[in-house]
Enzyme design. Structure first.
Site, short mmCIF file in Angstrom:
data_model
loop_
_atom_site.label_atom_id
_atom_site.label_comp_id
_atom_site.label_asym_id
_atom_site.label_seq_id
_atom_site.Cartn_x
_atom_site.Cartn_y
_atom_site.Cartn_z
N ASN A 22 0.88 -1.17 0.00
CA ASN A 22 0.00 0.00 0.00
C ASN A 22 0.91 1.21 0.00
O ASN A 22 1.71 1.38 0.93
CB ASN A 22 -0.87 0.04 1.26
N HIS B 294 8.24 -0.04 2.22
CA HIS B 294 7.99 -1.41 2.69
C HIS B 294 6.77 -2.00 2.00
O HIS B 294 5.99 -1.29 1.39
CB HIS B 294 7.75 -1.42 4.21
N PHE C 156 -14.14 6.91 -6.46
CA PHE C 156 -14.75 6.14 -5.38
C PHE C 156 -15.48 4.96 -5.99
O PHE C 156 -16.16 5.10 -7.00
CB PHE C 156 -15.76 7.01 -4.61
N GLU D 241 -21.27 0.91 -8.60
CA GLU D 241 -20.21 -0.10 -8.47
C GLU D 241 -20.53 -1.12 -7.38
O GLU D 241 -20.30 -2.31 -7.54
CB GLU D 241 -18.86 0.56 -8.13
P1 H2U Z 1 1.18 -0.73 6.04
O1 H2U Z 1 1.96 0.52 5.96
O2 H2U Z 1 0.77 -1.28 4.69
O3 H2U Z 1 0.05 -0.61 7.02
O4 H2U Z 1 2.17 -1.85 6.66
C1 H2U Z 1 2.87 -1.67 7.85
C2 H2U Z 1 2.72 -2.92 8.67
O5 H2U Z 1 3.70 -2.92 9.69
C3 H2U Z 1 1.36 -3.04 9.34
O6 H2U Z 1 0.70 -4.20 8.90
C4 H2U Z 1 3.17 -3.50 10.85
C5 H2U Z 1 1.69 -3.10 10.82
O7 H2U Z 1 0.92 -4.09 11.50
N1 H2U Z 1 3.88 -3.01 12.02
C6 H2U Z 1 4.43 -3.92 12.90
O8 H2U Z 1 4.34 -5.13 12.69
N2 H2U Z 1 5.10 -3.47 14.02
C7 H2U Z 1 5.20 -2.15 14.36
O9 H2U Z 1 5.80 -1.84 15.37
C8 H2U Z 1 4.60 -1.13 13.49
C9 H2U Z 1 3.98 -1.59 12.20
#
Ligand code: H2U
Length: 346
Positions: free
Chosen positions: A152, A165, A314, A319
């Site tokens: 994302n 990431h 949207f 949709e």
């Molecule tokens: P997103 O930016 O797509 O939300 O992904 C970040 C992920 O990192 C998210 O799923 C994880 C969140 O649960 N996370 C951890 O596992 N540990 C942390 O301390 C912060 C974020």
């Protein structure tokens, strides 16, 4: 009056999902008075001692992210799928079906610096990300039937952390998108004795109408059946059932492709173009020993933006209640992206 695809309403079929979408190009010029969002102007530091994805920082779980120098993978501290858990009871009631769900979730950091993205990295560094994706697919694919890598990008798409990431969710079950694609790819293969997406690549290369970018190994198109305005698909020019089959030449060409796709997206509205993207290949786990010639490994980008850095599409109303609809044709969207420079604006 003769039918003109660029002007007249029509339906298009998505053979991967056996779904139709309504295309209404005559509406492209209608005035807009919907929601406008303020673009994000957040300045991200290279290192933030409170950012759990940065090297040396303690995450919410108490675990410390080590001082990594390339990619870094860890088990998500808030996973949607756990490896173990009690099994639900089987139900004979057709209205209240339930099934077992087990799995694991991981996070892949692409790089130790928070203020970089794929377009800032060297090709070698992007190849390292690709190799990490492949390692994770092989590792988790030994155990799980589906390994979904997805990213994302941007707060608009729910990205919760300003650090390059992606996520991996691996599951015992085939999620809906995978299950439906598997059925449709198999049916096509049985009928035409060719992988659907290899035929699709051949036709798109002939038609040249929806190509955004290509090199020796990869083709990027706005698919004929795209739902999101600037949706794209990344397809190999040589048949590849799973990502693990990619050779060094394909990995390097893919790294360049990903950098070009991001640059073109970012250049379109001069912003960090938000999207969800990810990869699909033949199912793994207990399917690894099956022959899956109907599958072709491919990537997808689903960006929400419609006509500026703040105006998004949207998926609502028709949709949700009837079927997907778009105004801008896939051909026009492809031309807009194709015309963007391959290097990101500075
Ligand atoms: P997103 O930016 O797509 O939300 O992904 C970040 C992920 O990192 C998210 O799923 C994880 C969140 O649960 N996370 C951890 O596992 N540990 C942390 O301390 C912060 C974020």
């Amino acid at each position: 009056m003769a039918f003109n695809r660029d002007e007249h309403q029509h339906l298009r079929y998505n053979p991967l999902k056996a779904e139709w979408i309504l295309v209404s190009p005559h509406r492209s010029l209608r005035p807009w008075s919907g929601q406008v969002e303020t673009p994000s102007v957040e300045i991200v530091p290279q290192f933030d001692p409170t950012n759990p994805l940065c090297p040396g920082v303690t995450r919410a779980s108490g675990k410390v992210t080590p001082n990594y120098e390339s990619t870094y993978v860890f088990t998500n501290d808030f996973p949607a799928l756990l490896e173990e858990g009690p099994e639900p009871e089987e139900s004979s009631d057709p209205l209240f079906q339930t099934n077992s769900a087990k799995g694991t979730c991981r996070v892949i950091c692409y790089h130790p610096h928070s203020n970089v993205y794929l377009t800032d990295l060297s090709v070698k560094e992007v190849v390292a990300v690709i190799e990490e994706w492949i390692n994770q697919l092989s590792d988790l694919g030994n155990k799980y039937n589906w390994v979904q890598i997805f990213e994302n990008r941007g707060a608009m798409m729910g990205c919760s952390n300003p650090h390059p990431h992606c996520q991996i969710w691996a599951s015992t079950f085939l999620p809906n998108e995978a299950r439906i694609k598997d059925v449709n790819l198999r049916e096509y293969y049985e009928k035409y004795k060719r992988p659907m997406l290899m035929d699709y690549v051949e036709r798109e290369l002939e038609k040249k109408e929806r190509i955004v970018y290509q090199n020796d190994e990869w083709l990027v198109v706005v698919p004929y059946w795209a739902v999101w305005p600037f949706e794209t698909m990344v397809l190999p020019k040589r048949q590849m059932v799973r990502f693990s089959e990619a050779d060094a030449k394909q990995k390097e060409a893919l790294a360049v492709t990903l950098q070009v796709v991001v640059a073109k997206y970012d250049n379109l509205f001069k912003c960090n173009f938000p999207y969800s993207m990810g990869w699909h290949g033949a199912p793994t786990g207990e399917h690894l020993n099956e022959c899956s010639p109907h599958w072709t490994f491919h990537g997808m980008y689903f960006p929400p933006l419609l006509r500026s850095a703040t105006i998004k599409k949207f998926m609502v109303g028709y949709e949700l209640l009837a079927q997907a609809q778009r105004d801008l044709t896939a051909e026009k969207a492809a031309a807009l992206l194709r015309d963007q420079p391959e290097k990101r604006f500075a």
